[in-house]
Design a protein around this motif. Sequence first.
Motif, PDB file in Angstrom:
ATOM      1  N   SER A 136       0.823  -1.208   0.000  1.00  0.00           N
ATOM      2  CA  SER A 136       0.000   0.000   0.000  1.00  0.00           C
ATOM      3  C   SER A 136       0.857   1.258   0.000  1.00  0.00           C
ATOM      4  O   SER A 136       0.569   2.233  -0.701  1.00  0.00           O
ATOM      5  N   LEU A 137       1.956   1.244   0.780  1.00  0.00           N
ATOM      6  CA  LEU A 137       2.800   2.423   0.937  1.00  0.00           C
ATOM      7  C   LEU A 137       4.030   2.405   0.031  1.00  0.00           C
ATOM      8  O   LEU A 137       4.716   3.414  -0.099  1.00  0.00           O
ATOM      9  N   GLY A 138       4.344   1.233  -0.551  1.00  0.00           N
ATOM     10  CA  GLY A 138       5.529   1.129  -1.378  1.00  0.00           C
ATOM     11  C   GLY A 138       6.803   1.176  -0.566  1.00  0.00           C
ATOM     12  O   GLY A 138       7.767   1.841  -0.938  1.00  0.00           O
ATOM     13  N   GLU A 147      -2.113  -5.808  -4.963  1.00  0.00           N
ATOM     14  CA  GLU A 147      -1.462  -6.754  -4.063  1.00  0.00           C
ATOM     15  C   GLU A 147      -1.752  -6.386  -2.604  1.00  0.00           C
ATOM     16  O   GLU A 147      -1.966  -7.267  -1.754  1.00  0.00           O
ATOM     17  N   ALA A 148      -1.774  -5.089  -2.304  1.00  0.00           N
ATOM     18  CA  ALA A 148      -2.100  -4.642  -0.954  1.00  0.00           C
ATOM     19  C   ALA A 148      -3.508  -5.086  -0.560  1.00  0.00           C
ATOM     20  O   ALA A 148      -3.733  -5.612   0.545  1.00  0.00           O
ATOM     21  N   ALA A 153      -7.232  -8.584   2.257  1.00  0.00           N
ATOM     22  CA  ALA A 153      -8.400  -9.456   2.276  1.00  0.00           C
ATOM     23  C   ALA A 153      -8.109 -10.773   2.984  1.00  0.00           C
ATOM     24  O   ALA A 153      -8.959 -11.321   3.693  1.00  0.00           O
ATOM     25  N   GLU A 154      -6.892 -11.310   2.785  1.00  0.00           N
ATOM     26  CA  GLU A 154      -6.524 -12.546   3.480  1.00  0.00           C
ATOM     27  C   GLU A 154      -6.561 -12.339   4.999  1.00  0.00           C
ATOM     28  O   GLU A 154      -7.039 -13.193   5.743  1.00  0.00           O
ATOM     29  N   LEU A 167      -9.687  -2.705   4.445  1.00  0.00           N
ATOM     30  CA  LEU A 167     -10.282  -3.141   3.189  1.00  0.00           C
ATOM     31  C   LEU A 167     -11.549  -2.338   2.884  1.00  0.00           C
ATOM     32  O   LEU A 167     -11.837  -2.023   1.725  1.00  0.00           O
ATOM     33  N   SER A 168     -12.295  -1.972   3.914  1.00  0.00           N
ATOM     34  CA  SER A 168     -13.472  -1.137   3.726  1.00  0.00           C
ATOM     35  C   SER A 168     -13.097   0.199   3.097  1.00  0.00           C
ATOM     36  O   SER A 168     -13.757   0.671   2.157  1.00  0.00           O
TER      37      SER A 168
END
Length: 245
Positions: A136-138, A147-148, A153-154, A167-168
């Motif tokens: 998400s932040l790189g 991918e984030a 989600a996992e 995720l929301s």
Amino acid sequence: MPAAQPAATSALDQGIAAFEAGKETEAVALLTPLAEKGDAEAQTYLGWIYEEPPVTIEPASGQGAPPRFVHDNVKARAWYEKAVAQGQAHAMNNLGSLYFLGRGVPQDPAKGLALFKRAATNGDLQAQKNLAAIYSLGIGTLKDPEEAARWGAEAAQQGDQHALFYLSTRYEVGDGVPKDAVAAYILLNLSHKTSPEAAALRARLEQRLSADERQSAQAMAADWHAGTPLPLPLQAHGLLHPVAH
């Protein structure tokens, strides 16, 4: 008839309890014999105990105070490696952290990332959350919203409150996943977050959704159990396919 006596607490449980109580020296004494016999969980806890905590400023010990436990990232790495060799997922995550941050080993973000992925693929919650944040932040790699979201989600599927809320927020704006207010609202309800940020998100989503949509989303959230697929509308799944285990 007299009540049955509870089973004796195992040395592993005693060692973990000592660690959680902040009694590192006692925990090491209890866990080391088990770790030397090949107990992967004891090895992982020893690595965690030896791992140096974040630096804090503390008053000096008073005269006569017991000596502080000496942390050692080199020992932490050695115990983590033994547990990793046995497939212990959380040890993979912790060893990955050492390499990713360069603690007790030369900094190697690529090796850390590979260990995080091994741990996450084997179901380690913290590794899944680490990967969601990294992509998400790189951090140490290129940003990758898809991918984030996938790793988020996992973690969310395990019922983690923070991952569900994260995720929301992704579904609200369509970052790495399809933009979907219903999915965002379902996940927000599952997170049970009550922070100001969550309250603001709830207000925004409720302005966009009809009463029927809100009621349906709440019902879907109420029927969900951690460990089962997230109860999202079909159109919301998009790129969020399951990670192979």
